[in-house]
Design a protein around this motif. Structure first.
Motif, PDB file in Angstrom:
ATOM      1  N   LEU A 121       0.973  -1.177   0.099  1.00 29.77           N
ATOM      2  CA  LEU A 121       0.130   0.017  -0.059  1.00 29.77           C
ATOM      3  C   LEU A 121       0.975   1.156   0.051  1.00 29.77           C
ATOM      4  O   LEU A 121       1.580   1.397   0.762  1.00 29.77           O
ATOM      5  CB  LEU A 121      -0.929   0.197   1.141  1.00 29.77           C
ATOM      6  CG  LEU A 121      -1.908  -1.048   1.394  1.00 29.77           C
ATOM      7  CD1 LEU A 121      -2.538  -1.043   2.628  1.00 29.77           C
ATOM      8  CD2 LEU A 121      -2.962  -1.050   0.160  1.00 29.77           C
ATOM      9  N   GLN A 177      -7.512   3.339 -11.500  1.00 26.62           N
ATOM     10  CA  GLN A 177      -8.633   2.781 -10.488  1.00 26.62           C
ATOM     11  C   GLN A 177     -10.005   2.802 -11.295  1.00 26.62           C
ATOM     12  O   GLN A 177     -10.613   1.659 -11.393  1.00 26.62           O
ATOM     13  CB  GLN A 177      -9.029   3.885  -9.471  1.00 26.62           C
ATOM     14  CG  GLN A 177     -10.218   3.253  -8.452  1.00 26.62           C
ATOM     15  CD  GLN A 177     -10.377   4.284  -7.528  1.00 26.62           C
ATOM     16  OE1 GLN A 177     -10.380   5.743  -7.494  1.00 26.62           O
ATOM     17  NE2 GLN A 177     -10.605   3.809  -6.145  1.00 26.62           N
ATOM     18  N   HIS A 178     -10.272   3.548 -12.297  1.00 26.18           N
ATOM     19  CA  HIS A 178     -11.287   3.553 -13.067  1.00 26.18           C
ATOM     20  C   HIS A 178     -11.226   2.437 -13.928  1.00 26.18           C
ATOM     21  O   HIS A 178     -12.111   1.807 -14.520  1.00 26.18           O
ATOM     22  CB  HIS A 178     -11.355   4.918 -13.983  1.00 26.18           C
ATOM     23  CG  HIS A 178     -12.556   4.825 -15.178  1.00 26.18           C
ATOM     24  ND1 HIS A 178     -13.934   4.792 -14.930  1.00 26.18           N
ATOM     25  CD2 HIS A 178     -12.371   4.596 -16.533  1.00 26.18           C
ATOM     26  CE1 HIS A 178     -14.601   4.759 -15.965  1.00 26.18           C
ATOM     27  NE2 HIS A 178     -13.818   4.769 -17.010  1.00 26.18           N
ATOM     28  N   GLY A 230      -9.827  -0.559 -13.226  1.00 32.57           N
ATOM     29  CA  GLY A 230      -9.770  -1.429 -12.566  1.00 32.57           C
ATOM     30  C   GLY A 230      -8.496  -1.937 -12.061  1.00 32.57           C
ATOM     31  O   GLY A 230      -8.253  -2.997 -11.514  1.00 32.57           O
ATOM     32  N   VAL A 275      -5.993  -0.623 -10.065  1.00 31.51           N
ATOM     33  CA  VAL A 275      -5.726  -0.217  -8.847  1.00 31.51           C
ATOM     34  C   VAL A 275      -6.879   0.091  -7.696  1.00 31.51           C
ATOM     35  O   VAL A 275      -8.034   0.266  -8.267  1.00 31.51           O
ATOM     36  CB  VAL A 275      -4.649   1.003  -8.624  1.00 31.51           C
ATOM     37  CG1 VAL A 275      -3.432   0.861  -9.388  1.00 31.51           C
ATOM     38  CG2 VAL A 275      -5.564   2.390  -9.206  1.00 31.51           C
ATOM     39  N   ARG A 276      -6.795   0.086  -6.387  1.00 33.83           N
ATOM     40  CA  ARG A 276      -7.979   0.354  -5.522  1.00 33.83           C
ATOM     41  C   ARG A 276      -7.187   1.137  -4.641  1.00 33.83           C
ATOM     42  O   ARG A 276      -5.948   1.081  -4.402  1.00 33.83           O
ATOM     43  CB  ARG A 276      -8.237  -1.203  -5.070  1.00 33.83           C
ATOM     44  CG  ARG A 276      -7.382  -1.646  -4.408  1.00 33.83           C
ATOM     45  CD  ARG A 276      -7.884  -3.172  -3.913  1.00 33.83           C
ATOM     46  NE  ARG A 276      -6.950  -4.251  -3.230  1.00 33.83           N
ATOM     47  CZ  ARG A 276      -6.351  -3.908  -2.235  1.00 33.83           C
ATOM     48  NH1 ARG A 276      -6.889  -3.202  -1.424  1.00 33.83           N
ATOM     49  NH2 ARG A 276      -5.574  -5.028  -1.834  1.00 33.83           N
ATOM     50  N   CYS A 277      -8.213   1.855  -3.608  1.00 36.31           N
ATOM     51  CA  CYS A 277      -7.706   2.819  -2.498  1.00 36.31           C
ATOM     52  C   CYS A 277      -8.282   2.124  -1.320  1.00 36.31           C
ATOM     53  O   CYS A 277      -9.492   2.072  -1.379  1.00 36.31           O
ATOM     54  CB  CYS A 277      -8.333   4.230  -2.856  1.00 36.31           C
ATOM     55  SG  CYS A 277      -7.802   5.556  -1.876  1.00 36.31           S
ATOM     56  N   GLU A 278      -7.617   2.201  -0.445  1.00 33.58           N
ATOM     57  CA  GLU A 278      -7.781   1.980   0.915  1.00 33.58           C
ATOM     58  C   GLU A 278      -7.337   2.861   2.082  1.00 33.58           C
ATOM     59  O   GLU A 278      -6.313   2.988   2.456  1.00 33.58           O
ATOM     60  CB  GLU A 278      -7.227   0.383   1.459  1.00 33.58           C
ATOM     61  CG  GLU A 278      -7.531  -0.777   0.555  1.00 33.58           C
ATOM     62  CD  GLU A 278      -7.026  -2.034   0.992  1.00 33.58           C
ATOM     63  OE1 GLU A 278      -6.247  -1.864   2.148  1.00 33.58           O
ATOM     64  OE2 GLU A 278      -7.126  -2.904   0.219  1.00 33.58           O
ATOM     65  N   TRP A 289      -2.925   3.282  -1.503  1.00 34.05           N
ATOM     66  CA  TRP A 289      -3.108   2.673  -3.200  1.00 34.05           C
ATOM     67  C   TRP A 289      -2.434   1.405  -2.942  1.00 34.05           C
ATOM     68  O   TRP A 289      -1.421   1.101  -2.773  1.00 34.05           O
ATOM     69  CB  TRP A 289      -2.877   3.554  -4.201  1.00 34.05           C
ATOM     70  CG  TRP A 289      -3.619   4.642  -4.165  1.00 34.05           C
ATOM     71  CD1 TRP A 289      -3.552   5.893  -3.244  1.00 34.05           C
ATOM     72  CD2 TRP A 289      -4.942   5.067  -5.032  1.00 34.05           C
ATOM     73  NE1 TRP A 289      -4.355   6.990  -3.539  1.00 34.05           N
ATOM     74  CE2 TRP A 289      -5.123   6.316  -4.689  1.00 34.05           C
ATOM     75  CE3 TRP A 289      -5.632   4.378  -5.957  1.00 34.05           C
ATOM     76  CZ2 TRP A 289      -6.355   6.987  -5.111  1.00 34.05           C
ATOM     77  CZ3 TRP A 289      -6.594   4.923  -6.518  1.00 34.05           C
ATOM     78  CH2 TRP A 289      -6.930   6.461  -6.336  1.00 34.05           C
ATOM     79  N   THR A 329      -4.508  -4.279  -8.066  1.00 37.80           N
ATOM     80  CA  THR A 329      -5.623  -5.287  -8.105  1.00 37.80           C
ATOM     81  C   THR A 329      -4.997  -6.391  -8.838  1.00 37.80           C
ATOM     82  O   THR A 329      -4.166  -6.352  -9.606  1.00 37.80           O
ATOM     83  CB  THR A 329      -7.185  -4.863  -8.565  1.00 37.80           C
ATOM     84  OG1 THR A 329      -6.750  -4.589  -9.908  1.00 37.80           O
ATOM     85  CG2 THR A 329      -7.435  -3.228  -8.064  1.00 37.80           C
ATOM     86  N   LYS A 357      -6.374  -7.577 -11.364  1.00 37.50           N
ATOM     87  CA  LYS A 357      -6.437  -7.369 -12.893  1.00 37.50           C
ATOM     88  C   LYS A 357      -5.040  -7.017 -13.449  1.00 37.50           C
ATOM     89  O   LYS A 357      -4.913  -7.369 -14.630  1.00 37.50           O
ATOM     90  CB  LYS A 357      -7.425  -6.183 -13.027  1.00 37.50           C
ATOM     91  CG  LYS A 357      -7.852  -6.214 -14.528  1.00 37.50           C
ATOM     92  CD  LYS A 357      -8.709  -4.990 -14.773  1.00 37.50           C
ATOM     93  CE  LYS A 357      -9.315  -4.687 -16.487  1.00 37.50           C
ATOM     94  NZ  LYS A 357     -10.277  -3.618 -16.688  1.00 37.50           N
TER      95      LYS A 357
END
Length: 267
Positions: free
Chosen positions: A43, A68-69, A71, A73-76, A80, A83, A85
């Motif tokens: 992260l 992120q849009h 797919g 990466v994701r944010c927590e 960041w 993913t 994908k």
């Protein structure tokens, strides 16, 4: 196999013109690759990513939002992470790349014969990236799987590939490079490493005894195309408790060289 012949010295490739490059794609991929630099911290903050990629914080944030849009990466809670994908990018190479498709069946034959793990890799910067791997049913090392990166200077595949570099390119690679000791047996002196690479070049194989991980012994030969270019390296890896150095050379080197010869007809 005859001694390794370093690739002939060629004029430096000037590369494409900057105007022909898509800067946004280059920077977006740099953001994805930034997560690979410190596996203990999956992260990362926007500021950390900006520093690693040489971007402003605002630009790094825009790239992350775009990824992120899409797919990737994701944010927590403000940090960041990649993913699953992202694996599609690697799968595209593993399924369509000619080299891993040719190597994998030979790995199966080699492992079935020797009952030891085997992997193939290519040189990228400081590291060797594994492009194909197969275990023999017992765990030897967590690094023996497709996609993993290991330092080139202290691994058999890495040394075979370094030994095949033209002299000027090898000197540039070694110049000012840190060689940290990963085990008590790791070669960390540049002069000693140069001597070892010259020996590998002369004999056509590399044998590394517990320099990457304690207990891990690895024997490697280059994968050479029909026109003499070294494209990759392939190894046999065994635990020190299972194989002596003499056993690796006596029993595994002939099988490795047969695999090398089989692939040379296809590459």
């Amino acid at each position: 196999m005859p001694p390794l012949d370093p690739s002939p010295t060629a004029a430096p490739d000037p590369g494409p013109l900057r105007r022909d490059l898509v800067a946004g794609l280059e920077k977006g991929l740099a953001v994805i690759c930034a997560f690979d630099q410190e596996q203990e911290r999956p992260l990362l903050s926007v500021t950390e990513l900006a520093q690693r990629c040489g971007l402003t914080r605002a630009a790094a944030r825009r790239y992350l939002i775009t990824l992120q849009h899409l797919g990737f990466v994701r944010c927590e809670r403000g940090r960041w992470a990649l993913t699953a994908k992202v694996l599609r990018l690697a799968q595209s190479y593993m399924h369509s790349g000619r080299l891993p498709r040719l190597v994998q069946p030979e790995l199966h034959r080699l492992v079935a014969t020797l009952k030891e793990a085997s992997s193939a890799g290519v040189l990228e910067g400081d590291d060797v990236i594994c492009i194909a791997a197969l275990s023999a049913g017992h765990l030897v090392s967590s690094t023996l799987q497709p996609g993993t990166r290991v330092p080139a200077y202290c691994t058999a595949n890495g040394r075979v590939l370094l030994a095949a570099l033209p002299e000027a390119q090898l000197e540039a690679w070694l110049s000012g490079r840190a060689l940290p000791p990963l085990t008590p047996q790791t070669i960390t002196d540049p002069a000693r490493l140069r001597t070892e690479l010259a020996r590998i070049r002369a004999q056509g194989y590399a044998l590394v005894d517990q320099e990457l991980e304690t207990g891990l012994r690895t024997l490697s030969v280059p994968l050479v195309s029909a026109d003499g270019a070294v494209l990759a390296a392939i190894n046999v890896s065994a635990h020190a408790a299972r194989r002596s150095l003499e056993s690796l050379l006596e029993h595994c080197l002939p099988a490795l060289r047969q695999t090398q010869a089989n692939l040379r007809r296809q590459l």
